[in-house]
Write a protein that holds these residues in place. Sequence first.
Motif, PDB file in Angstrom:
ATOM      1  N   SER A 234      74.412  48.173  61.423  1.00  0.00           N
ATOM      2  CA  SER A 234      75.670  48.345  62.156  1.00  0.00           C
ATOM      3  C   SER A 234      75.630  47.598  63.482  1.00  0.00           C
ATOM      4  N   ARG A 235      76.779  47.040  63.865  1.00  0.00           N
ATOM      5  CA  ARG A 235      76.881  46.361  65.153  1.00  0.00           C
ATOM      6  C   ARG A 235      76.750  47.347  66.315  1.00  0.00           C
ATOM      7  N   LEU A 236      76.901  48.630  66.001  1.00  0.00           N
ATOM      8  CA  LEU A 236      76.799  49.656  67.037  1.00  0.00           C
ATOM      9  C   LEU A 236      75.374  50.160  67.222  1.00  0.00           C
ATOM     10  N   PHE A 237      74.464  49.698  66.376  1.00  0.00           N
ATOM     11  CA  PHE A 237      73.089  50.193  66.423  1.00  0.00           C
ATOM     12  C   PHE A 237      72.452  49.981  67.800  1.00  0.00           C
ATOM     13  N   ILE A 238      72.542  48.790  68.339  1.00  0.00           N
ATOM     14  CA  ILE A 238      71.904  48.512  69.629  1.00  0.00           C
ATOM     15  C   ILE A 238      72.565  49.311  70.756  1.00  0.00           C
ATOM     16  N   HIS A 239      73.869  49.569  70.629  1.00  0.00           N
ATOM     17  CA  HIS A 239      74.552  50.382  71.632  1.00  0.00           C
ATOM     18  C   HIS A 239      74.059  51.829  71.564  1.00  0.00           C
ATOM     19  N   ALA A 240      73.789  52.280  70.343  1.00  0.00           N
ATOM     20  CA  ALA A 240      73.260  53.632  70.169  1.00  0.00           C
ATOM     21  C   ALA A 240      71.878  53.749  70.813  1.00  0.00           C
ATOM     22  N   VAL A 241      71.053  52.739  70.609  1.00  0.00           N
ATOM     23  CA  VAL A 241      69.706  52.747  71.193  1.00  0.00           C
ATOM     24  C   VAL A 241      69.806  52.722  72.713  1.00  0.00           C
ATOM     25  N   ARG A 242      70.700  51.919  73.227  1.00  0.00           N
ATOM     26  CA  ARG A 242      70.855  51.816  74.678  1.00  0.00           C
ATOM     27  C   ARG A 242      71.304  53.137  75.294  1.00  0.00           C
ATOM     28  N   VAL A 243      72.255  53.818  74.633  1.00  0.00           N
ATOM     29  CA  VAL A 243      72.738  55.097  75.147  1.00  0.00           C
ATOM     30  C   VAL A 243      71.622  56.138  75.151  1.00  0.00           C
ATOM     31  N   VAL A 244      70.871  56.194  74.070  1.00  0.00           N
ATOM     32  CA  VAL A 244      69.759  57.145  73.989  1.00  0.00           C
ATOM     33  C   VAL A 244      68.727  56.848  75.070  1.00  0.00           C
ATOM     34  N   SER A 245      68.506  55.571  75.340  1.00  0.00           N
ATOM     35  CA  SER A 245      67.502  55.175  76.340  1.00  0.00           C
ATOM     36  C   SER A 245      67.895  55.568  77.756  1.00  0.00           C
ATOM     37  N   SER A 246      69.179  55.825  77.969  1.00  0.00           N
ATOM     38  CA  SER A 246      69.670  56.137  79.316  1.00  0.00           C
ATOM     39  C   SER A 246      69.449  57.594  79.704  1.00  0.00           C
ATOM     40  N   MET A 247      68.939  58.406  78.761  1.00  0.00           N
ATOM     41  CA  MET A 247      68.752  59.835  79.030  1.00  0.00           C
ATOM     42  C   MET A 247      67.337  60.281  78.705  1.00  0.00           C
ATOM     43  N   MET A 272      80.684  61.265  65.224  1.00  0.00           N
ATOM     44  CA  MET A 272      81.161  60.659  66.464  1.00  0.00           C
ATOM     45  C   MET A 272      80.135  59.682  67.033  1.00  0.00           C
ATOM     46  N   PHE A 273      78.853  60.044  66.910  1.00  0.00           N
ATOM     47  CA  PHE A 273      77.813  59.155  67.428  1.00  0.00           C
ATOM     48  C   PHE A 273      77.798  57.830  66.677  1.00  0.00           C
ATOM     49  N   LYS A 274      78.001  57.894  65.373  1.00  0.00           N
ATOM     50  CA  LYS A 274      78.038  56.669  64.563  1.00  0.00           C
ATOM     51  C   LYS A 274      79.241  55.803  64.920  1.00  0.00           C
ATOM     52  N   LYS A 275      80.375  56.460  65.213  1.00  0.00           N
ATOM     53  CA  LYS A 275      81.600  55.734  65.503  1.00  0.00           C
ATOM     54  C   LYS A 275      81.643  55.155  66.926  1.00  0.00           C
ATOM     55  N   SER A 276      81.100  55.926  67.883  1.00  0.00           N
ATOM     56  CA  SER A 276      81.181  55.482  69.284  1.00  0.00           C
ATOM     57  C   SER A 276      80.013  56.024  70.101  1.00  0.00           C
ATOM     58  N   PRO A 277      78.859  55.375  70.019  1.00  0.00           N
ATOM     59  CA  PRO A 277      77.703  55.813  70.822  1.00  0.00           C
ATOM     60  C   PRO A 277      77.995  55.907  72.317  1.00  0.00           C
ATOM     61  N   PRO A 278      78.783  54.962  72.900  1.00  0.00           N
ATOM     62  CA  PRO A 278      79.038  55.048  74.344  1.00  0.00           C
ATOM     63  C   PRO A 278      79.712  56.351  74.773  1.00  0.00           C
ATOM     64  N   ALA A 279      80.403  57.022  73.845  1.00  0.00           N
ATOM     65  CA  ALA A 279      81.042  58.293  74.189  1.00  0.00           C
ATOM     66  C   ALA A 279      80.005  59.331  74.605  1.00  0.00           C
ATOM     67  N   PHE A 280      78.778  59.166  74.151  1.00  0.00           N
ATOM     68  CA  PHE A 280      77.725  60.125  74.456  1.00  0.00           C
ATOM     69  C   PHE A 280      77.101  59.866  75.834  1.00  0.00           C
TER      70      PHE A 280
END
Length: 387
Positions: A234-247, A272-280
């Motif tokens: 998914s193109r959102l995979f790296i965004h998910a990793v980045r969001v998780v790394s911020s906490m 929701m996490f799959k659809k929009s990681p930045p929301a987290f």
Amino acid sequence: MNQRMCKSFFFFSFKNPSFLYKSHFSFLFFSTSQKRETKNTLTVYDFLLQKHHFSPEAASQVASVLTRIKNPEKSNSILLFLKESGFTNNHLEKMVKTRPGLLSASLEKTMKPKIKIFQDLGFSANDIAEIISNDPYCLYRSADNRFIPTLSVLKSLLGSSAEVAKVLKISGWYLKLDLKKTLVANIEFLKSCGVDMEQIIKQIYNFPRFLLHSPTDMKKFVKKVDEMGTCRSSRLFIHAVRVVSSMTDENWELKLKHFSELGFSKDDILKMFKKSPPAFAVSRRKLKEVKEVLLATGRYNLSCIVNNPTSFICSVENKIKPRMQVLGILDSKNLIKKWPGLATITRMPERKFLEKFVQPHLNEVGELYMANSALKGRRDTKLLSSA
């Protein structure tokens, strides 16, 4: 001092002449030291204000920390060299306020070698001044062990000194760490996970510290995202990793708990996490506010939010509430056939929303919209005036 104390003092002094001598000497020494300190403090102030035209505020701030300049000629040479290298007074004030010790640094060992490295790699004078003034501590780092390897790695990734300068002006952390052990290792790992270089390079610009985590931590972040069910392709995979790394782990668990407390099920949260990681990455306060505003309309429910989690990223005051007000007025007057879905509310560009819902009904909502636009400092009123 009363009369009895005076007599006692002089009697003791007469019997002990050495005491009187020592007291007089101590007083003179203290007075001289105090005058010297005052004089030296003023010298710092005058040196910066009169000789190098610092602002009174900047000169005073430095003088309050740096009581004296040990070698005025040396300090003068340093500032003149920096000016000749393209540093403006704003750059110099920023540097010296952050690091007053620069005024006594070694020009030959600390200053010149680092600036020459930037110059040899093609950095402009202004870029060099911006980078160093943002982080003057970088001048104390090793030229061979930090500067040259770091700039070489970044230039090989970004392609030019101008692009490297953009990143270094955003974050000085790249000059603090061993990029081969952090940035390069993380890039190789993310590539092995299926992330392409284009996405990785964007992260360097947008979230420069993300790729500077230790490789061990990066693997933990990826594992956590895998457990959340986000596909690596998914193109959102790296965004998910980045969001998780911020906490931290603790804050991540608190964030998941908060979603649960807002009424979302575990499946809802994963979806929701799959659809929009930045929301987290949104604050818990805003998550609650967005949910309450949307549900209060009576038009949307939790399921709508689960399907459109990007709504959590939208500004409540600048987008959600103003649009809801406009639509509420139009609906009350039967001027819209169907209330738009949440995706339309949250994703539609401002210009398009204006053209579709405001311009055709200026008499009903034009004044309200213009008031909101003026309040938020937007320029949409130009479109209304030309309609």
